[in-house]
Enzyme design. Structure first.
Site, PDB file in Angstrom:
ATOM      1  N   ARG A 184       0.837  -1.198   0.000  1.00  0.00           N
ATOM      2  CA  ARG A 184       0.000   0.000   0.000  1.00  0.00           C
ATOM      3  C   ARG A 184       0.873   1.250   0.000  1.00  0.00           C
ATOM      4  O   ARG A 184       0.570   2.233  -0.688  1.00  0.00           O
ATOM      5  CB  ARG A 184      -0.930   0.012   1.211  1.00  0.00           C
ATOM      6  CG  ARG A 184      -2.047  -1.010   1.145  1.00  0.00           C
ATOM      7  CD  ARG A 184      -2.999  -0.879   2.314  1.00  0.00           C
ATOM      8  NE  ARG A 184      -3.786   0.347   2.229  1.00  0.00           N
ATOM      9  CZ  ARG A 184      -4.555   0.803   3.213  1.00  0.00           C
ATOM     10  NH1 ARG A 184      -4.620   0.154   4.374  1.00  0.00           N
ATOM     11  NH2 ARG A 184      -5.246   1.914   3.062  1.00  0.00           N
ATOM     12  N   CYS A 240      -1.319   6.066   9.279  1.00  0.00           N
ATOM     13  CA  CYS A 240      -1.691   4.852   8.541  1.00  0.00           C
ATOM     14  C   CYS A 240      -2.797   5.252   7.592  1.00  0.00           C
ATOM     15  O   CYS A 240      -2.737   6.331   7.001  1.00  0.00           O
ATOM     16  CB  CYS A 240      -2.108   3.737   9.502  1.00  0.00           C
ATOM     17  SG  CYS A 240      -3.478   4.176  10.609  1.00  0.00           S
TER      18      CYS A 240
END
Length: 278
Positions: A184, A240
């Site tokens: 990611r 995050c």
């Protein structure tokens, strides 16, 4: 108390009135899953805390409208009321949080309680699976609401917003940490947010490396090794996707003796909301 406690320790505290247990099991792709699991079986005396309903504010209630990320911080009054219903006395009751996701959701509660000034909190090592593996007591019975007293005192200097990250991320005294999985971070996969990639200048230190594959915390020496390239004089900002699993890295930093790291609560979900049209 250590911020991580063993199942062996907790099973001997189930009758302790100074202990409150929080079941934080959750799945982002299936928000009702954790509550369903809790209703089927949970640690004796545990209360359920929902990531979306209890550990976050509703999305879209931010004054910034479309910005703010997928999991804004909960309103202090609502959070305090939930803690009081669990019988938590502010500054006194020890809250023990667990999940079944390598501390990914329990760490959010660990961080939130401390953010609101309540230091008496720890995470169950090994989580729900570790508890079951020891054949310790479980139940489907839900404990009744209690009447604790929780007085939140938000540590506002623990968090940063988009503008702060934008202006500080490239300064030599600042380290920006992306806690998501490597693919990611590299933009190879993005299952949740509308844009792939990472904040320019961020380094990738995945949160999943804090625990072993079975959800147990890695030894202190390994926690310290994870951060050995980051100087203690650095201003550390951790993010995050939406300020949840980054809390596992904040736990690791705390264990490694590097306190005072800040959380970009909005994370990638907030950052990319400003850059979708860029």
């Amino acid at each position: 108390m250590n911020p991580v406690v063993s199942a062996e320790w907790l099973v001997n505290q189930l009758d302790n009135p100074q202990i409150a247990i929080a079941d934080c099991r959750f799945q982002l792709a299936n928000p009702q899953w954790g509550r369903n699991q809790y209703q089927e079986s949970h640690i004796l005396g545990a209360y359920y805390l929902d990531l979306n309903l209890d550990l976050s504010a509703p999305v879209g209630q931010s004054m910034r409208g479309t910005h703010g990320g997928r999991h804004p911080l909960p309103d202090s009054a609502s959070f305090a009321a939930k803690m009081a219903q669990m019988g938590v006395e502010w500054g006194e009751t020890w809250v023990i949080a667990y999940d079944d996701s390598a501390m990914g959701f329990a760490a959010r509660l660990w961080w939130l309680l401390r953010y609101f000034g309540h230091e008496q909190v720890a995470i169950l090592d090994g989580g729900w699976s570790g508890w079951l593996n020891q054949s310790y007591p479980v139940t489907a019975d839900c404990p009744p609401p209690q009447t604790g007293t929780f007085i939140p005192q938000a540590q506002s200097h623990w968090v940063v917003d988009y503008q702060t990250v934008l202006t500080r991320k490239d300064q030599p005294t600042v380290t920006l940490i992306d806690s998501r999985d490597g693919d990611r971070y590299r933009g190879e996969r993005e299952p949740i947010d509308p844009q792939a990639g990472h904040i320019p200048g961020a380094v990738n230190i995945p949160w999943r490396e804090v625990c072993t594959a079975d959800g147990h915390i890695r030894p202190l020496a390994e926690q310290q090794q994870r951060w050995q390239t980051i100087g203690t004089e650095q201003e550390i900002i951790v993010y995050c996707g939406s300020g949840v699993t980054a809390c596992v890295n904040l736990l690791s930093l705390e264990l490694a003796g590097i306190p005072n790291a800040k959380l970009y609560v909005g994370g990638w979900s907030d950052w990319c909301s400003y850059h979708l049209s860029a």
